[in-house]
Each structure stands twice: as C-alpha cells, then as structure tokens.
Design a protein around this motif. Structure first.
Motif, PDB file in Angstrom:
ATOM      1  N   PRO A  20     -61.484  34.211  -5.554  1.00  0.00           N
ATOM      2  CA  PRO A  20     -60.526  34.603  -4.514  1.00  0.00           C
ATOM      3  C   PRO A  20     -60.182  33.421  -3.600  1.00  0.00           C
ATOM      4  CG  PRO A  20     -62.334  36.171  -4.649  1.00  0.00           C
ATOM      5  CD  PRO A  20     -62.733  34.981  -5.462  1.00  0.00           C
ATOM      6  N   TYR A  21     -58.963  33.423  -3.085  1.00  0.00           N
ATOM      7  CA  TYR A  21     -58.528  32.363  -2.177  1.00  0.00           C
ATOM      8  C   TYR A  21     -57.491  32.927  -1.207  1.00  0.00           C
ATOM      9  CZ  TYR A  21     -54.595  32.112  -5.512  1.00  0.00           C
ATOM     10  OH  TYR A  21     -53.527  32.418  -6.318  1.00  0.00           O
ATOM     11  N   ILE A  22     -57.200  32.161  -0.169  1.00  0.00           N
ATOM     12  CA  ILE A  22     -56.209  32.583   0.807  1.00  0.00           C
ATOM     13  C   ILE A  22     -55.115  31.525   0.925  1.00  0.00           C
ATOM     14  CG2 ILE A  22     -57.532  31.619   2.777  1.00  0.00           C
ATOM     15  CD1 ILE A  22     -56.476  34.046   4.418  1.00  0.00           C
ATOM     16  N   ILE A  23     -53.879  31.979   0.845  1.00  0.00           N
ATOM     17  CA  ILE A  23     -52.712  31.117   1.055  1.00  0.00           C
ATOM     18  C   ILE A  23     -52.329  31.204   2.525  1.00  0.00           C
ATOM     19  CG2 ILE A  23     -50.276  30.732   0.510  1.00  0.00           C
ATOM     20  CD1 ILE A  23     -50.837  32.046  -2.233  1.00  0.00           C
ATOM     21  N   MET A  24     -51.982  30.073   3.114  1.00  0.00           N
ATOM     22  CA  MET A  24     -51.588  30.012   4.531  1.00  0.00           C
ATOM     23  C   MET A  24     -50.312  29.196   4.650  1.00  0.00           C
ATOM     24  SD  MET A  24     -53.865  28.396   7.634  1.00  0.00           S
ATOM     25  CE  MET A  24     -53.325  28.359   9.347  1.00  0.00           C
ATOM     26  N   ASP A  25     -49.325  29.763   5.301  1.00  0.00           N
ATOM     27  CA  ASP A  25     -48.056  29.058   5.539  1.00  0.00           C
ATOM     28  C   ASP A  25     -47.798  29.038   7.045  1.00  0.00           C
ATOM     29  OD1 ASP A  25     -45.180  28.365   3.984  1.00  0.00           O
ATOM     30  OD2 ASP A  25     -44.951  29.114   6.023  1.00  0.00           O
ATOM     31  N   ILE A  26     -47.781  27.838   7.621  1.00  0.00           N
ATOM     32  CA  ILE A  26     -47.584  27.692   9.070  1.00  0.00           C
ATOM     33  C   ILE A  26     -46.113  27.453   9.362  1.00  0.00           C
ATOM     34  CG2 ILE A  26     -48.184  26.380  11.136  1.00  0.00           C
ATOM     35  CD1 ILE A  26     -50.761  25.523   9.698  1.00  0.00           C
ATOM     36  N   GLY A  27     -45.478  28.415   9.987  1.00  0.00           N
ATOM     37  CA  GLY A  27     -44.105  28.248  10.431  1.00  0.00           C
ATOM     38  C   GLY A  27     -44.051  28.002  11.922  1.00  0.00           C
ATOM     39  N   GLY A  28     -42.857  27.835  12.434  1.00  0.00           N
ATOM     40  CA  GLY A  28     -42.709  27.675  13.874  1.00  0.00           C
ATOM     41  C   GLY A  28     -42.893  28.981  14.616  1.00  0.00           C
ATOM     42  N   GLY A  29     -42.442  30.085  13.996  1.00  0.00           N
ATOM     43  CA  GLY A  29     -42.520  31.386  14.649  1.00  0.00           C
ATOM     44  C   GLY A  29     -43.691  32.222  14.195  1.00  0.00           C
ATOM     45  N   SER A  30     -43.977  32.197  12.904  1.00  0.00           N
ATOM     46  CA  SER A  30     -45.046  33.035  12.357  1.00  0.00           C
ATOM     47  C   SER A  30     -45.913  32.236  11.396  1.00  0.00           C
ATOM     48  CB  SER A  30     -44.460  34.262  11.639  1.00  0.00           C
ATOM     49  OG  SER A  30     -43.650  33.859  10.547  1.00  0.00           O
ATOM     50  N   VAL A  31     -47.085  32.795  11.124  1.00  0.00           N
ATOM     51  CA  VAL A  31     -47.981  32.239  10.108  1.00  0.00           C
ATOM     52  C   VAL A  31     -48.261  33.356   9.111  1.00  0.00           C
ATOM     53  CG1 VAL A  31     -50.191  31.133   9.621  1.00  0.00           C
ATOM     54  CG2 VAL A  31     -49.013  30.674  11.781  1.00  0.00           C
ATOM     55  N   GLU A  32     -48.016  33.060   7.831  1.00  0.00           N
ATOM     56  CA  GLU A  32     -48.252  34.045   6.783  1.00  0.00           C
ATOM     57  C   GLU A  32     -49.580  33.752   6.084  1.00  0.00           C
ATOM     58  OE1 GLU A  32     -44.918  34.959   8.370  1.00  0.00           O
ATOM     59  OE2 GLU A  32     -44.956  32.988   7.401  1.00  0.00           O
ATOM     60  N   PHE A  33     -50.330  34.823   5.827  1.00  0.00           N
ATOM     61  CA  PHE A  33     -51.593  34.734   5.106  1.00  0.00           C
ATOM     62  C   PHE A  33     -51.538  35.681   3.915  1.00  0.00           C
ATOM     63  CE2 PHE A  33     -52.660  33.615   9.481  1.00  0.00           C
ATOM     64  CZ  PHE A  33     -53.465  32.496   9.328  1.00  0.00           C
ATOM     65  N   ILE A  34     -51.959  35.188   2.757  1.00  0.00           N
ATOM     66  CA  ILE A  34     -51.970  36.018   1.553  1.00  0.00           C
ATOM     67  C   ILE A  34     -53.320  35.853   0.867  1.00  0.00           C
ATOM     68  CG2 ILE A  34     -50.769  36.624  -0.563  1.00  0.00           C
ATOM     69  CD1 ILE A  34     -48.978  34.239   1.694  1.00  0.00           C
ATOM     70  N   LEU A  35     -54.111  36.922   0.800  1.00  0.00           N
ATOM     71  CA  LEU A  35     -55.370  36.921   0.064  1.00  0.00           C
ATOM     72  C   LEU A  35     -55.074  37.201  -1.405  1.00  0.00           C
ATOM     73  CD1 LEU A  35     -57.718  39.033   2.382  1.00  0.00           C
ATOM     74  CD2 LEU A  35     -57.614  36.559   2.180  1.00  0.00           C
ATOM     75  N   CYS A  36     -55.622  36.369  -2.285  1.00  0.00           N
ATOM     76  CA  CYS A  36     -55.272  36.450  -3.699  1.00  0.00           C
ATOM     77  C   CYS A  36     -56.491  36.402  -4.605  1.00  0.00           C
ATOM     78  CB  CYS A  36     -54.354  35.283  -4.091  1.00  0.00           C
ATOM     79  SG  CYS A  36     -52.885  35.113  -3.071  1.00  0.00           S
ATOM     80  N   GLU A  37     -56.345  37.023  -5.769  1.00  0.00           N
ATOM     81  CA  GLU A  37     -57.255  36.846  -6.898  1.00  0.00           C
ATOM     82  C   GLU A  37     -56.392  36.464  -8.084  1.00  0.00           C
ATOM     83  OE1 GLU A  37     -59.665  40.227  -7.672  1.00  0.00           O
ATOM     84  OE2 GLU A  37     -60.963  39.931  -5.933  1.00  0.00           O
ATOM     85  N   GLY A  38     -56.659  35.297  -8.675  1.00  0.00           N
ATOM     86  CA  GLY A  38     -55.765  34.807  -9.725  1.00  0.00           C
ATOM     87  C   GLY A  38     -54.365  34.649  -9.146  1.00  0.00           C
ATOM     88  N   LYS A  39     -53.396  35.319  -9.779  1.00  0.00           N
ATOM     89  CA  LYS A  39     -52.034  35.307  -9.244  1.00  0.00           C
ATOM     90  C   LYS A  39     -51.613  36.708  -8.836  1.00  0.00           C
ATOM     91  CE  LYS A  39     -50.794  30.973 -11.424  1.00  0.00           C
ATOM     92  NZ  LYS A  39     -49.842  30.193 -12.230  1.00  0.00           N
ATOM     93  N   ASN A  40     -52.592  37.427  -8.287  1.00  0.00           N
ATOM     94  CA  ASN A  40     -52.374  38.771  -7.760  1.00  0.00           C
ATOM     95  C   ASN A  40     -52.651  38.788  -6.264  1.00  0.00           C
ATOM     96  OD1 ASN A  40     -51.850  40.039 -10.359  1.00  0.00           O
ATOM     97  ND2 ASN A  40     -54.037  39.748 -10.758  1.00  0.00           N
ATOM     98  N   ILE A  41     -51.807  39.483  -5.529  1.00  0.00           N
ATOM     99  CA  ILE A  41     -51.970  39.594  -4.082  1.00  0.00           C
ATOM    100  C   ILE A  41     -52.879  40.774  -3.753  1.00  0.00           C
ATOM    101  CG2 ILE A  41     -50.776  40.086  -1.912  1.00  0.00           C
ATOM    102  CD1 ILE A  41     -48.309  38.652  -3.087  1.00  0.00           C
ATOM    103  N   ILE A  42     -53.950  40.488  -3.007  1.00  0.00           N
ATOM    104  CA  ILE A  42     -54.863  41.540  -2.540  1.00  0.00           C
ATOM    105  C   ILE A  42     -54.372  42.092  -1.204  1.00  0.00           C
ATOM    106  CG2 ILE A  42     -57.232  42.087  -1.869  1.00  0.00           C
ATOM    107  CD1 ILE A  42     -58.129  39.623  -3.453  1.00  0.00           C
ATOM    108  N   HIS A  43     -53.972  41.174  -0.343  1.00  0.00           N
ATOM    109  CA  HIS A  43     -53.558  41.557   1.012  1.00  0.00           C
ATOM    110  C   HIS A  43     -52.641  40.478   1.552  1.00  0.00           C
ATOM    111  CE1 HIS A  43     -53.841  43.155   5.117  1.00  0.00           C
ATOM    112  NE2 HIS A  43     -54.086  41.921   5.523  1.00  0.00           N
ATOM    113  N   LYS A  44     -51.649  40.865   2.340  1.00  0.00           N
ATOM    114  CA  LYS A  44     -50.765  39.893   2.963  1.00  0.00           C
ATOM    115  C   LYS A  44     -50.518  40.295   4.405  1.00  0.00           C
ATOM    116  CE  LYS A  44     -46.865  42.326   0.898  1.00  0.00           C
ATOM    117  NZ  LYS A  44     -45.887  42.358  -0.189  1.00  0.00           N
TER     118      LYS A  44
END
Length: 303
Positions: free
Chosen positions: A129-153
């Motif tokens: 499992p891993y977490i994707i993080m995208d830092i924007g100016g207004g928001s930050v997106e987090f996506i918990l993943c297993e393989g190429k499947n999204i567990i939680h966003k």
C-alpha cells in the motif's frame, strides 16, 4: 491523436499539448503561467480583481498557442480556487466568452481521481500500500492505493496558497511560526494519517509540482543522482529530503530565487509545501518517497 489539457490551478495555469498513441504520450508544447489566482482573495473566498484578470489573460495566451497547434480534444479543468470562490462561476463565464473555451469545474474528489490515474501511468507495479499526495495552491489531494486500485481518496483545503494567506510566515520562517503551522496541519491530517497507518502505508508518492522541485533540489546535492523506478517516477532519498527541507526552512525568498531547479512560480510557496511533506512523512511514518512526474493533466490525457 493530438490532445490538450489546461489545468487551472490556484497558483499556476498549465497547458499541456501531447500526441497520444495508446499508452504513449509525447509532449508537443508545455506552458506554465503563474497567475496566483488565490492572491489577495483566497482567504475571503473570492478571486480578487487583479488575479481575475491575470487568469483571463493567461487563457487568452493559451488560446493563441492552441491556434498554432490544433488539437482533436481540448480539456480545460478548473480546480480549488475557482470551485471555492463565490465569483468562480463569473470567472468561468467570462473565460468562455473571451477565450472560447468550455471549462469544467471539478470537485476535490474528482481531482483526486484524475491525479491518481495520471500517477498510475508513471509507476511500476507496487506490491504494498502507498499514498499519493498532490500539493496544490488551494487544496491537497491524498489517495490511498493498493497496486493501481484506490482504497480511499480525500481533498483537503490546506494548499500552499491558503497556508501562506493564513499564517503569513516571516522571511525566513520563524520557529514559532513553524510550530503553529505544523500544529494546524497535524490537526487537519490526523484522521487521514491514522487511516494510512492502519492500511500499512509506508511509501509516499508525490505528484509532480512541489515534489518535482524537491527532486530537482535533491539532484543538485553533492553525491546524489536521480534514480527512476518507473516510466516517469523517481526516488527521493529520505536523507536527501531532510537536507533540502532544512535548507528551505533556513532560506529567504531571495535565496530561494537563486536555487538551481526551483521554478520562479514555486519560490514563494516552497517552504510551506516542504513543511506539508515533512508533516506527512512523520505522521504516517513514511520510509520511502517517490516523485511522479505525472499528475492531473496526464490523468485526463489517459482518460
């Protein structure tokens, strides 16, 4: 097929024009314009008049580029600053009238979905499992993943421009200001980070943007070279991140302007972005950090 994606971010508007053949994309033109759409208004829930006009002029410039490179598909995506501003619809309406674009304003959850799709195309098969993080100016997106499947966003309104407007740090940031900032982030991230720990996450995959800047700064350290793990994904060694983080915390804006690899439009927000990354690393007990060069734009291109 030639496609274009325009990402209307809070700090920067991005235009990417690519030729796509199946799962392969080749860049035709890539332009970033620092519109600072959140400047002077994000803390009040509005796009301030100067920022409003900067955004409109940027889109007019993009229209000129697209006239030079006709595309079969053009996707224009509005994100945090526009979706949360009370005059965001006015901005879209005027942009469509002045530039002839059809703009889609997406939710934070939709933004997270597109980011994940882009990042997935940059990664090898991940066995844990891993977490994707995208830092924007207004928001930050987090996506918990297993393989190429999204567990939680999840999308949180703790982007770099919002943090700057809220905390107004000194130059360089003071220890007391850093403490307040980290406390605020820990409070907002607590639930998500516990969920990441429960899922067994120990790997952070940063999506382009600030993570690309960190990668560039790491690559400039003596003895470090960029090592890839996938088609468009690179390792950020933990000890090297620590060095860059300390360097950023101690730096003034003028010093950051001279840092090799740090784009002008990221100079102002880089310190709070680095604090965000460090906070996530510590709270989630991350032991591996990767930088994906892909993000929302590539997610839209790949569909």
């Amino acid at each position: 097929m030639r496609k274009a994606v325009i990402d209307l971010g809070t700090n920067t508007f991005h235009l990417l024009i690519s030729e796509q053949e199946g799962e392969q994309i080749s860049e035709v033109s890539k332009i970033q314009i620092a519109v600072k759409l959140g400047e002077g208004g994000i803390e009040f829930g509005r796009i301030a008049p100067p920022a409003f006009e900067r955004g409109q002029k940027a889109l007019e410039e993009f229209r000129k580029v697209l006239n030079q490179f006709p595309c079969e598909e053009v996707h224009i995506i509005a994100t945090s600053a526009i979706r949360s501003a009370e005059n965001g619809k006015d901005f879209i309406r005027e942009a469509e009238e002045r530039s002839g674009f059809k703009i889609t304003c997406i939710s934070g959850m939709e933004e997270a979905e597109w980011i994940a799709k882009g990042v997935f195309h940059s990664l090898p098969t991940m066995s844990h499992p891993y977490i994707i993080m995208d830092i924007g100016g207004g928001s930050v997106e987090f996506i918990l993943c297993e393989g190429k499947n999204i567990i939680h966003k999840q999308s949180l309104d703790i982007g770099a421009a919002r943090l700057l407007a809220r905390f107004k740090p000194s130059d360089p940031i003071l220890a007391s200001e850093l403490g307040l900032l980290k406390s605020y982030l820990e409070e907002n991230l607590s639930g998500l980070m516990h969920q990441a720990q429960d899922a067994g996450v120990t790997t952070l995959v940063g999506s382009a943007g600030s993570f690309e800047s960190i990668l560039e700064l790491v690559s400039d350290l003596p003895g470090y070279e960029s090592k890839s793990i996938g088609p468009a994904c690179f390792i950020i060694p933990m000890d090297a991140f620590d060095q860059v983080y300390k360097q950023l915390l101690a730096s003034t804006k003028a010093e950051r302007e001279q840092m090799k690899g740090l784009a002008d439009y990221r100079v102002e927000m880089m310190v709070v972005s680095a604090v965000l990354v460090d906070t996530v690393i510590k709270m989630a007990r991350i032991d591996k950090v990767y930088c994906s060069l892909y993000s929302l734009k590539e997610g839209v291109l790949f569909g």
